[in-house]
Design a protein around this motif. Sequence first.
Motif, PDB file in Angstrom:
ATOM      1  N   UNK A  92       0.838  -1.189   0.000  1.00 40.06           N
ATOM      2  CA  UNK A  92       0.000   0.000   0.000  1.00 40.06           C
ATOM      3  C   UNK A  92       0.875   1.242   0.000  1.00 40.06           C
ATOM      4  N   UNK A  93       0.662   2.094  -0.969  1.00 40.13           N
ATOM      5  CA  UNK A  93       1.346   3.380  -1.003  1.00 40.13           C
ATOM      6  C   UNK A  93       0.283   4.469  -1.004  1.00 40.13           C
ATOM      7  N   UNK A  94       0.705   5.725  -1.025  1.00 43.96           N
ATOM      8  CA  UNK A  94      -0.268   6.818  -1.054  1.00 43.96           C
ATOM      9  C   UNK A  94      -1.006   6.884  -2.394  1.00 43.96           C
ATOM     10  N   UNK A  95      -0.484   6.186  -3.405  1.00 47.45           N
ATOM     11  CA  UNK A  95      -1.090   6.252  -4.727  1.00 47.45           C
ATOM     12  C   UNK A  95      -1.807   4.987  -5.173  1.00 47.45           C
ATOM     13  N   UNK A  96      -1.359   3.815  -4.650  1.00 44.43           N
ATOM     14  CA  UNK A  96      -1.943   2.584  -5.171  1.00 44.43           C
ATOM     15  C   UNK A  96      -1.754   1.401  -4.218  1.00 44.43           C
ATOM     16  N   UNK A  97      -2.486   0.364  -4.522  1.00 44.38           N
ATOM     17  CA  UNK A  97      -2.344  -0.914  -3.830  1.00 44.38           C
ATOM     18  C   UNK A  97      -1.986  -1.936  -4.908  1.00 44.38           C
ATOM     19  N   UNK A  98      -0.816  -2.571  -4.736  1.00 43.11           N
ATOM     20  CA  UNK A  98      -0.353  -3.516  -5.749  1.00 43.11           C
ATOM     21  C   UNK A  98       0.151  -4.805  -5.091  1.00 43.11           C
ATOM     22  N   UNK A  99      -0.034  -5.933  -5.777  1.00 42.98           N
ATOM     23  CA  UNK A  99       0.550  -7.184  -5.273  1.00 42.98           C
ATOM     24  C   UNK A  99       2.075  -7.086  -5.297  1.00 42.98           C
ATOM     25  N   UNK A 100       2.725  -7.753  -4.362  1.00 42.26           N
ATOM     26  CA  UNK A 100       4.182  -7.729  -4.310  1.00 42.26           C
ATOM     27  C   UNK A 100       4.666  -9.096  -3.828  1.00 42.26           C
ATOM     28  N   UNK A 101       5.774  -9.558  -4.380  1.00 45.36           N
ATOM     29  CA  UNK A 101       6.381 -10.810  -3.930  1.00 45.36           C
ATOM     30  C   UNK A 101       7.091 -10.583  -2.603  1.00 45.36           C
ATOM     31  N   UNK A 102       7.111 -11.616  -1.798  1.00 41.34           N
ATOM     32  CA  UNK A 102       7.732 -11.539  -0.481  1.00 41.34           C
ATOM     33  C   UNK A 102       9.156 -10.987  -0.549  1.00 41.34           C
ATOM     34  N   UNK A 103       9.963 -11.513  -1.465  1.00 40.82           N
ATOM     35  CA  UNK A 103      11.362 -11.096  -1.559  1.00 40.82           C
ATOM     36  C   UNK A 103      11.529  -9.649  -2.026  1.00 40.82           C
ATOM     37  N   UNK A 104      10.456  -9.066  -2.538  1.00 39.12           N
ATOM     38  CA  UNK A 104      10.518  -7.671  -2.995  1.00 39.12           C
ATOM     39  C   UNK A 104      10.017  -6.676  -1.953  1.00 39.12           C
TER      40      UNK A 104
END
Length: 124
Positions: free
Chosen positions: A89-101
């Motif tokens: 979660x950022x101030x601009x969007x919600x995006x899927x992310x891999x654990x290692x990232x």
Amino acid sequence: KKMFLIPIAIMVVNITPATHSESFLTLIQNRFNQNSLYILDEPEASLSPQRQLTLLITIYELAKQGSQFIIASHSPILLGIPEAKILNLTSKEITPIDYQDTESYTNNRTSLLIIVPSINKLIK
């Protein structure tokens, strides 16, 4: 599905005297049920790394029994729950992310190289 919202103020209910982390884990292990939805905000706050591993296993087992969890966490241990879908979660969007990232993983990578293999052994 059932939904339980458990305010922090009522987390210690008829439990023998214990630390906050022990009381919290006891609550989850004894009051959380299968096929339910739980929303947790930084559940790692009072937990040592070992207790976070215990929580991870408990959440993983409940998820295998049909429960769902929405967890806000910065813990690189809890972010490592197997098969979890992690959203950034950022101030601009919600995006899927891999654990290692995740930032939590990259900032703690050296320590996690020891912990992650332990997680895989514990859940098998």
